[in-house]
Structures are given as structure tokens and as C-alpha cells.
Scaffold this motif. Structure first.
Motif, PDB file in Angstrom:
ATOM      1  N   THR A 102      23.824  21.192  42.537  1.00 61.98           N
ATOM      2  CA  THR A 102      23.915  20.316  41.363  1.00 61.98           C
ATOM      3  C   THR A 102      24.052  18.853  41.790  1.00 61.98           C
ATOM      4  O   THR A 102      23.603  17.964  41.091  1.00 61.98           O
ATOM      5  CB  THR A 102      25.107  20.707  40.471  1.00 61.98           C
ATOM      6  OG1 THR A 102      26.232  20.946  41.308  1.00 61.98           O
ATOM      7  CG2 THR A 102      24.806  21.967  39.669  1.00 61.98           C
ATOM      8  N   ASN A 103      24.625  18.575  42.980  1.00 62.53           N
ATOM      9  CA  ASN A 103      24.834  17.189  43.425  1.00 62.53           C
ATOM     10  C   ASN A 103      24.029  16.948  44.694  1.00 62.53           C
ATOM     11  O   ASN A 103      24.439  17.296  45.793  1.00 62.53           O
ATOM     12  CB  ASN A 103      26.342  16.974  43.663  1.00 62.53           C
ATOM     13  CG  ASN A 103      26.674  15.512  43.929  1.00 62.53           C
ATOM     14  OD1 ASN A 103      25.795  14.739  44.371  1.00 62.53           O
ATOM     15  ND2 ASN A 103      27.917  15.139  43.671  1.00 62.53           N
ATOM     16  N   GLN A 104      22.812  16.351  44.509  1.00 63.26           N
ATOM     17  CA  GLN A 104      21.871  16.222  45.634  1.00 63.26           C
ATOM     18  C   GLN A 104      22.475  15.423  46.793  1.00 63.26           C
ATOM     19  O   GLN A 104      22.387  15.834  47.945  1.00 63.26           O
ATOM     20  CB  GLN A 104      20.575  15.566  45.168  1.00 63.26           C
ATOM     21  CG  GLN A 104      19.545  15.478  46.294  1.00 63.26           C
ATOM     22  CD  GLN A 104      18.238  14.860  45.820  1.00 63.26           C
ATOM     23  OE1 GLN A 104      18.108  14.479  44.645  1.00 63.26           O
ATOM     24  NE2 GLN A 104      17.279  14.757  46.713  1.00 63.26           N
ATOM     25  N   SER A 105      23.128  14.299  46.448  1.00 64.48           N
ATOM     26  CA  SER A 105      23.625  13.454  47.545  1.00 64.48           C
ATOM     27  C   SER A 105      24.661  14.197  48.364  1.00 64.48           C
ATOM     28  O   SER A 105      24.682  14.128  49.590  1.00 64.48           O
ATOM     29  CB  SER A 105      24.196  12.146  46.995  1.00 64.48           C
ATOM     30  OG  SER A 105      25.284  12.445  46.129  1.00 64.48           O
ATOM     31  N   PHE A 106      25.516  14.996  47.687  1.00 64.38           N
ATOM     32  CA  PHE A 106      26.554  15.727  48.398  1.00 64.38           C
ATOM     33  C   PHE A 106      25.949  16.811  49.293  1.00 64.38           C
ATOM     34  O   PHE A 106      26.317  16.982  50.451  1.00 64.38           O
ATOM     35  CB  PHE A 106      27.549  16.330  47.401  1.00 64.38           C
ATOM     36  CG  PHE A 106      28.760  16.893  48.054  1.00 64.38           C
ATOM     37  CD1 PHE A 106      29.677  16.036  48.691  1.00 64.38           C
ATOM     38  CD2 PHE A 106      29.031  18.253  48.073  1.00 64.38           C
ATOM     39  CE1 PHE A 106      30.811  16.529  49.307  1.00 64.38           C
ATOM     40  CE2 PHE A 106      30.158  18.752  48.699  1.00 64.38           C
ATOM     41  CZ  PHE A 106      31.049  17.897  49.307  1.00 64.38           C
ATOM     42  N   VAL A 107      24.951  17.531  48.747  1.00 67.12           N
ATOM     43  CA  VAL A 107      24.294  18.607  49.518  1.00 67.12           C
ATOM     44  C   VAL A 107      23.620  18.038  50.758  1.00 67.12           C
ATOM     45  O   VAL A 107      23.733  18.600  51.849  1.00 67.12           O
ATOM     46  CB  VAL A 107      23.283  19.360  48.631  1.00 67.12           C
ATOM     47  CG1 VAL A 107      22.415  20.283  49.483  1.00 67.12           C
ATOM     48  CG2 VAL A 107      23.980  20.168  47.547  1.00 67.12           C
TER      49      VAL A 107
END
Ligand SMILES: *[C@@H]1O[C@H](CO)[C@@H](O)[C@H](O)[C@H]1NC(C)=O
Ligand SMILES: *[C@@H]1O[C@H](CO)[C@@H](O)[C@H](O)[C@H]1NC(C)=O
Ligand SMILES: *[C@@H]1O[C@H](CO)[C@@H](O)[C@H](O)[C@H]1NC(C)=O
Length: 911
Positions: free
Chosen positions: A121-126
Motif C-alpha cells: 500500500t505504501n510504495q516508498s516504504f516498500v
């Protein structure tokens, strides 16, 4: 006429016949070397093979361990990841939905990156997590080695990463360590092999359904190109407080049968994600290492599936072995039927009961011997199948099986008539049963889906009950092997789920049914025992017998039938009538108006083969039957020797009616059939001993009789008597057949063309034998040799078209039908008429019987010409024209025969 007791040669009792038959059978079996060897060696070879396999597996077990396999040191590096091989790693192509894959040119240089797909759900975190996955390592710093992400496309065969083929120095494909960026040709040395650098590529996708589509398209060889991914992660709602990941994992290759990648390779993938997540939270110094796995020490054992396979084949092999004797038994039973030896034995007095009883006992002995051999071979082999189960229980079960098998062979033997068919049927049956039991019986027995009664139903199929028994024996043997129980013993019979008791009951039932069926079919199909009986023969006693009044009418009406009897034939008929009324027993055989009519078939009219024959055959009389081929002689003899039943009328042999007491008649008759019926592997002497014993000769009497018989027919000298009958020449076989027919002093002997194919010397000695033999018995002889008829027969009958045309001794016949000289003269053709006129002027009643070119033949009635006149005629002729040849002959029996048959055939065609 009441059947009377026969004083000599004495009934051979059951025991005597049984003894004779047993001795013969064992001699026959002894000769059958190849079959015996086959019978004994097969179980040895097969059981020996299994013993060897078992021994080998044990040996292997002992070498590899039997001892504890202990992993002393854990592996220095973490386990490898599963990645696709270079040629199948994902590259960009127009079939793939996303363009960000590496260019296909990497396949040529052999360094396509291993691609990982990510979403959440959170691209930057992944993507921050992804960056930590393949940390850069320095080849100088050994402590970095613990953090290496190793990867390989070598399948993992063993569920043990310590023996991972990827770590072996000779592994076919390279071992890699994954990095975000690789320098050209970068590598580090692993203790056993060089490890190459490979780029690990992390690609973001918007959703897990995008990933699904991409993996699906890549794996399904769009345009025949593999586009496989190393793995894919869905981090879902993962954030700093929450780690929530889903993993896509594909087993690397088809060879990965045991799903073994899950053992270390899959956990390593999870570890990859969690380690990266931890580093995002805690910094790069924190390590969640996945290494130092040590397996629990194990005892090496043969792979369970190998052991199971061996057991299965041992079961099938034992089953096949136990069925093996079927073919042997079947061919030995059918052999005697095919060669008509059973009929021959029957004609020499062997009763059906004795035959079947002894054949059964003989088969039982052979089979039991085989089974014992099988069990002993098994015992020696040390296979649990044989050693763990109770010996008596096994013997008992196989004894039942053997009985079942014999009755099965009996049943089949009634249906086939040649050894070849028997062998084909026997071996086909064996093969089919083995295949069926493999596919059907074993599944039905092992499956729990079927009800007990259905299983029993399936086991009723021939042979399946045996399979069930073998199956149970093996089950208990396997239990014993694994330390549970001591194999099957008597007390195990009542174990729940032990099907052996039911199998035994099925066997016994089938044994009884098949034996009765075999007896019934043998009587009805008559393939071996002579007369065919009606399918409802056991109801016959219920049939009404014709009253004496009816019998009288029947006889009178049938007397009207042969109206054109010649005087001598009519006389014979009257004589027979009279003898029948007196009930005289002074004649050996009396045929009373015996008839044989074959019913019409396929639209042909019924054929009368014998049309009312009456004949009285005195003691020590040799009666010769002459007649053209197809006259019905053989039909007549067949009735007399009990092969066929007369349509009406009957014959009495020594006062015994052949339609009712044939079994007693057999004991006082001898037959030399038209075709030699001999065992190929028995010697002439053994044949005579056998038939002598059947005729109740024994001890020194038997020995003397056999020797005399051999001398009589010229088979005594030069070791001929001890050669196999199969190696005899045609003439020798013939002489042996005659000797067989005469042994044991039969009251009446039927000789069907005994001297066919004999050389003159043998024929003469044969005639002497017959002349000597006829002194105290009646002989009925058929022949085509007039010379023989004249030399041997006291009376002759010419048999044409199913009826006698004349009866009388040779001299009478010659006088009656001859009575003329045969005069032949050969001149040039131009003088033909002159010769004819001269002959006619000598005798008005001269008949020209033959004329071809200048040769003419005349019959001159004896009472009208004198020999001197004939010679005078020849002298006259010679003086008038050249005479090339001339001859004068008295009539011969041959002339009589030709004349009589011609007359008879002419009258019958006139009718
Ligand atoms: C995604 O994660 C980052 C931290 O790496 C955070 O700052 C940001 O707020 C997150 N976005 C959402 C929508 O939760
Ligand atoms: C993924 O999402 C981004 C931002 O919402 C969008 O620009 C991009 O086109 C999407 N990619 C695909 C393949 O749908
Ligand atoms: C993990 O993700 C799934 C799918 O989005 C979600 O249903 C589940 O509630 C999540 N678990 C946690 C603990 O957040």
C-alpha cells in the motif's frame, strides 16, 4: 441275452490300472526333461533374484549407516535461494505487460538479473525495504560472508541443504550471490567453488493482481519464451509498526519432486524480506541471519518407496510362480487327448474313473513337489515372505491352491483339443491374471472404499483368491519386518481384516464346482473319452424303455430295409437271428442288424454309413473286411470299439451288449487303429508293459508276454524295444500297434489295415503273428491287400455302400464270382477284329472286358472252354499274324473284389 461273467483274461482292478497309469505317467514325466528343468529352475531363479535384491539393499543400508548420520558442523554460509536459470529469467518482450524488464540481450551474455516483483500500500516504504535486500558486500571482509544472499537454479533433490548440489564443486550451473549492482566478472571464493555476482532486480507493481498477470504470462511461455521471476512480495499494509507480507514462490523445476525447496530455500526467501524490514527499522547493523541449521541425526534407511516396490514385485512374482504349473499340467493332460491316447487306453480297458483319479493324483504330486520346491527355495533365500509366515499354514494354503489349480486345468482341458492351444490358453490366462490382479485385485483389496462383500465377489474371479492369500502373507511378513508380530500363524486367521480365511473358502468352493463342471463337460463334449453323451445324460435313466412288443416291431420293420441281400448275406442274417433266439454264446461276436446313420447337416441328406449289418464271428476266426474307401468299414469298426454308438441294432461281444456294457467289452478286446496312437517319448517296451498291466498281467507273466510280443513283431533285437516310439519308422510303429492290440490275450482283436507301410519281410512276420494269434481269438481285419486277405482270413466280406455284398471264404468267393479265365492278347491294331472273332468262335459267351490299342482282354467261362483249345487258338493266331504278347490267368481275389464292388455300386445307383 444276459451279460455273462468273463473268466479270462480277468478284470484289471482299479488298483492295477492305477498302478499302470502312474508308472506310465512318471516315466513320461521323467523323459520330459526340458519341462521339468523349467519347472524346478524357475522358482529358484526368481526367488533367488529377490533374495539378491533384498540382500543388496541391506548391504547398502549397512554401508551407509545402519549407523547414525551426524552433521558435525553446520554449513558456513546461509542456504541458497531458488532462482530461474539464465535462459528462463524474465526479459522484456512484447508479450509481457510491463516494459521495465531487462533487455533480452542479457541472455546471450549469460547475466540476466534475477527479478523480484514487489507491491504494497505504501510504495516508498516498500522500496526502502527492497533496497536493504541485497546489501553490497566486500570481497575482502570475511564477516560479510554471513550476509551473502546466495542463489542457484540447481534443483534441490535432498531435503537437506547440506548436500545441496549447488554447493558441490562439479555442479552444472553456477552459484551466485545477489547484489543491486555487479561489477563485471565479480566473484568471491566459496570453500568449495567460485561464487559469481548476479544482479537482483526489484521492480514495483501497482497491485497484486498486476503481479498475478505478469507471473502468469511469463510462466506460460508466450511465444515459447520463458519469463520467470525469482519471487514476488506483497507487503500489503506494512509500515513501521506492522509487518505484513505475502509471498509468491514457484518451485524451481519439475525435478523438484519432493517439494524440497520448501525445506531451506523458501524460509530463506521469508528471511530475506524480514531481514530487510528489520534493517529499515534498526539500521544496517542489525542482522536476522538464517544459517547454522543442523539436521537431527538420523538412521540411514532404504527409501521406503524402494522397499515397497520390491515387496510389490515379490508378491506379483510369487503369485505368477504359483500359477506357473497350470500350463505344464494342462499340456500333459491335453497331450493324451490330442494324440487320441486316452481313447486308445480306454479301448484297452482303462476306466474313466481310474483315468481321472490317477491323472488327478499325478497332477497333485507334480504340483505339490513344485510347491515344496518353491517353499524350500524361499526358506533358503531368507526372504521374510517365506521365513516369517508359519510353514504349515503356508503349506496348507498352497495345498488348497494346488487342488484348485488342477481342477482349473481339468476344466480348461475339456475345452481345448491340442497341446498348442492348451499352452497358449494356459500362458495367456497366467498373464491376464497377473495383470488383472495388478490393476484390479490389489486396488480393490487395498482400498477402503469397497464393502467386504464386494471384495469377496471380486476374489471369486479365478486366481484372485490366491492373490489375496499371497497379499496377506506379505502383509504379515512386512509387519514382522517392521517389528510388529511374527508373521502369519494359525492364530492370526481370525484377525480382523485378514482375508485369507475367506480366500480359502472361495478356493474350496471353486475347486468343487470346477471339478464337477470338468467331469460334466468331459462326458458331454467327449473330447477325450470316446463316445459323446447327451448334455442331459444324467436324466437318461428317467427315459421310458421300449417294451418288448415295440422292440419286435422295430426289428421287423428294419428287416425290410436291406431287400437286395445276396443269398450268402441272407444266410448269415438268418444265422444271426437264430443265434439271437437261442442266446448262444459259442460265438465271440454277434452283430445284430447294426446300423449307423449320420444325420443330415447343412442341407445334405442323412447318410447311412452302415445299413443293417448282421455277422457272427466265431472263436478263432479271422474275418476280413474288404471294401472300397468310404464304404463304411471304419464306421462299423468305430461302433464295435465303442467310439460311436450304433443308430439302431447292436452287437454282442462275448455275450456283452456293446450299447450297454461297453466298459466290460473294453476289457476283453484289443485294437490296432488305422493310425498309430503312441506316446512319443515312451519306448516300445514301456508301451507294452503299460497295456499289459492294464490287461491285468503282472510279474513274470507280464515280462514274458512283453518279450514274446516284441519278438513276434520283430522289435526285440538291436535295442529297438528301448528306443522312443517317436523315433520309430512308420513300419515299426505299425508293428508296435499290432503287438499292443494282441497283448493280454484279448478275446477279440480289431486290426484296421495293420500292414500298411510295412516292408515285405516285416509284413510276413506280422502275418505269422496274426496267424498264431487267431488260434484262440476272433480277429476282425480290414485291409486293402488281397494278398493279405487271402493269407490270413478264414472268411471274407466285401462291404460296399454300408452293406455286405457277399460273405464267404476266399476259395468260395473266387469260385462263385470268378469261374472264368482271363485271356489277354496283344497284336497290331489291324488284327483286333480277327482276334475277337477267333475268341468268340471258341466260346460264344466270352466277354471282352478291356480294349486299348492292340491289347484285348476276355473273360472265358471255365466250364465252356478247355485250356487246350485256348493254346490251339494262340498257335493259330501266331500262324496268321504276328502276336506280340499273350497271357492266360485264373481269376484272383482282386478280380472278385472289383467285380463285386462294381456290381453293387451299379445296383445301388440304379435304385
Ligand atoms: C509511507 O511511508 C513513509 C515512511 O517511509 C511515511 O512517511 C508516509 O507517511 C507513508 N505514507 C502513507 C500514505 O502512509
Ligand atoms: C501505477 O500507478 C501510478 C500512480 O498511480 C500510475 O501513474 C501508473 O500508470 C500505474 N501503472 C500501471 C501500470 O497501471
Ligand atoms: C495483512 O494484510 C491483509 C491483506 O491486506 C489484511 O487483510 C490483514 O488484516 C493484514 N494484517 C494485519 C495484521 O494488518
Amino acid at each position: 441275452m444276459e451279460p455273462m461273467e468273463i473268466s479270462t483274461p480277468g478284470h484289471a482292478g482299479f488298483a492295477t490300472q492305477a498302478d499302470a497309469l502312474l508308472r506310465k505317467s512318471f516315466t513320461y514325466q521323467k523323459r520330459n526333461k526340458s519341462q521339468n528343468c523349467c519347472l524346478l529352475i524357475t522358482p529358484l531363479v526368481i526367488i533367488g533374484f529377490f533374495a539378491f535384491v533384498e540382500h543388496y539393499l541391506k548391504q547398502m543400508s549397512a554401508q551407509r549407516g545402519g549407523a547414525v548420520v551426524e552433521i558435525k558442523k553446520p554449513a558456513p554460509w546461509p542456504p541458497a535461494l531458488n532462482i530461474p536459470s539464465n535462459t528462463t529469467r524474465a526479459v522484456s518482450s512484447k508479450y509481457m505487460p510491463f516494459p521495465d524488464l531487462p533487455s533480452p540481450s542479457c541472455r546471450v551474455s549469460g547475466n540476466c538479473p534475477a527479478t523480484f516483483l514487489l507491491t504494497g500500500t505504501n510504495q516508498s516504504f516498500v522500496m526502502t525495504i527492497a533496497e536493504k535486500m541485497f546489501p553490497p558486500v566486500s570481497t575482502e571482509d570475511p564477516s560479510d560472508m554471513d550476509r551473502l544472499v546466495l542463489a542457484t537454479s540447481v534443483p534441490l533433490f535432498q531435503p537437506n541443504y547440506l548436500v545441496d548440489a549447488a554447493f558441490e564443486p562439479d555442479s552444472p550451473s553456477p552459484l551466485y550471490y545477489l547484489q543491486s549492482k555487479c561489477k563485471a566478472n565479480a566473484s568471491i571464493p566459496y570453500p568449495t567453488r567460485k561464487v559469481k555476482c548476479l544482479e537482483g532486480l526489484n521492480l514495483w507493481r501497482n497491485s497484486s493482481s498486476d503481479i498475478n498477470t505478469e507471473i502468469y504470462k511469463g510462466a506460460n511461455k508466450q511465444n515459447k519464451i520463458d519469463n520467470k521471476f525469482a519471487a514476488a512480495f506483497d507487503f500489503q499494509n506494512t509500515n513501521k509498526a506492522n509487518f505484513n507480507v505475502t509471498l509468491w514462490n514457484e518451485p524451481s523445476t519439475d525435478a523438484d519432486i519432493l517439494g524440497s525447496s520448501t525445506f531451506t530455500r523458501l524460509p530463506r526467501l521469508v528471511n530475506l524480506a524480514s531481514n530487510a524490514y528489520l534493517q529499515v527499522l534498526q539500521g544496517s547493523d542489525t542482522q536476522l541471519l538464517f544459517e547454522f541449521i543442523k539436521e537431527v541425526p538420523t538412521i540411514f534407511s532404504i527409501n521406503a518407496s524402494v522397499s515397497k516396490t520390491v515387496d510389490f514385485f515379490l508378491r506379483i512374482a510369487s503369485f505368477g510362480l504359483l500359477l506357473f504349473p497350470v500350463t505344464v499340467l494342462l499340456s500333459s493332460i491335453v497331450y493324451e487327448k490330442e494324440k487320441k491316447l486316452r481313447i486308445m487306453m480306454k479301448m484297452h480297458g482303462l476306466r474313466d474313473t481310474a483315468y481321472w483319479a490317477i491323472t488327478y493324483i499325478y497332477c497333485l504330486m507334480v504340483s505339490l513337489l513344485f510347491v515344496q520346491f518353491f517353499l524350500i527355495a524361499g526358506k533358503l533365500s531368507g526372504l521374510y515372505f517365506f521365513t516369517k509366515n508359519g510353514y504349515t499354514l503356508q503349506s496348507m494354503f498352497y495345498f488348497l491352491h494346488v487342488n484348485w489349480q488342477i481342477s482349473f486345468a481339468f476344466l480348461i482341458s475339456t475345452l481345448v483339443s491340442t497341446v498348442k492351444t492348451a499352452q497358449v490358453v494356459g500362458s495367456t490366462f497366467m498373464m491376464l491374471i497377473c495383470i488383472f490382479s495388478f490393476f484390479i485385485a490389489s486396488r480393490v483389496i487395498e482400498s477402503t472404499a469397497f464393502s467386504g462383500s464386494f471384495v469377496v465377489l471380486v476374489e471369486m474371479f479365478p486366481g484372485f483368491a490366491l492373490y489375496r492369500g499371497v497379499y496377506e502373507f506379505q502383509k504379515y511378513a512386512t509387519f514382522a519386518k517392521n517389528g510388529a508380530g511374527v508373521g502369519m500363524q494359525w492364530q492370526n486367521l481370525n484377525d480382523p481384516g485378514n482375508g485369507i480365511k475367506k480366500a480359502m473358502v472361495i478356493m474350496i468352493t471353486e475347486w468343487k464346482i470346477m471339478l464337477s463342471l470338468a467331469y460334466y463337460l468331459d462326458q458331454v463334449l467327449s473330447s477325450g473319452s470316446g463316445r459323446r453323451r447327451s448334455p442331459l445324460f444324467f436324466l437318461h435313466c428317467l427315459r421310458r424303455k421300449p417294451s418288448s412288443q415295440e422292440q419286435y416291431l422295430q426289428r421287423n420293420s428294419s428287416q425290410l430295409f436291406p431287400s437286395n441281400d445276396h443269398s450268402d448275406v441272407a444266410q448269415e442274417r438268418q444265422k444271426v437271428e437264430q443265434l439271437m433266439q437261442e442266446g448262444s454264446t459259442s460265438y465271440t461276436a454277434i452283430c445284430d442288424n447294426i446300423k449307423k446313420i449320420y444325420p443330415g447337416r447343412d442341407g445334405n441328406p442323412a447318410k447311412a454309413a452302415v445299413r443293417g449289418l448282421s455277422l457272427a464271428l466265431g472263436r478263432s476266426e479271422c474275418f476280413g473286411m474288404l471294401g472300397p474307401n468310404g464304404a463304411g468299414k471304419t464306421s462299423f469298426i468305430s461302433m464295435m470299439i465303442g467310439l460311436t454308438e450304433p443308430t439302431s441294432g447292436t452287437a454282442y461281444v462275448e455275450g456283452l451288449d456293446i450299447t450297454t456294457c461297453m466298459n466290460n467289452v473294453y476289457t476283453c478286446m484289443g485294437v490296432c487303429p488305422q493310425f498309430d496312437l503312441l506316446w512319443e517319448t515312451l519306448t516300445g517296451r514301456e508301451h507294452l508293459y503299460f497295456y499289459g498291466r492294464l490287461k491285468n498281467l503282472r510279474g513274470p507273466v507280464l515280462k514274458r508276454a512283453v518279450e514274446e510280443a516284441l519278438k513276434d513283431v520283430n522289435l526285440f533285437h538291436g535295442g529297438v524295444a528301448d528306443k522312443h516310439a517317436g523315433k520309430y519308422s512308420g513300419g515299426m510303429k505299425r508293428r508296435l500297434s499290432v503287438a499292443i492290440s494282441l497283448i493280454g490275450n484279448p478275446k477279440i482283436v480289431y486290426l484296421d489295415e495293420p500292414s500298411t507301410g510295412l516292408d515285405p519281410a516285416s509284413r510276413n512276420s506280422l502275418w505269422n503273428v496274426v496267424k498264431r494269434a487267431k488260434k484262440n481269438r476272433a480277429i476282425l481285419l480290414t485291409t486293402h491287400s488281397m494278398e493279405e486277405a487271402e493269407a490270413l482270413c478264414d472268411r471274407l466280406g466285401v462291404f460296399v455302400d454300408g452293406a455286405l455284398c457277399c460273405i464267404g471264404n476266399p476259395k468260395e468267393l473266387k469260385a462263385r464270382y470268378g469261374g472264368y479265365f482271363l485271356f489277354t492278347m496283344t497284336t497290331t491294331q489291324s488284327n483286333d477284329t480277327e482276334v475277337e472273332n477267333m475268341v468268340l468262335s471258341l466260346c460264344n459267351n466270352a466277354q471282352k472286358t478291356y480294349h486299348l490299342g492292340g491289347t484285348q482282354k476276355f473273360e472265358l467261362p471255365k466250364h465252356e472252354v478247355r485250356l487246350a483249345d485256348i493254346f490251339q487258338l494262340v498257335e493259330d493266331a501266331k500262324s496268321k499274324f504276328p502276336v506280340q504278347a499273350w497271357a492266360l490267368a485264373d481269376t484272383t481275389l482282386e478280380d472278385v473284389f472289383i467285380k463285386v464292388t462294381r456290381q453293387a455300386q451299379a445296383t445301388s445307383s440304379d435304385e
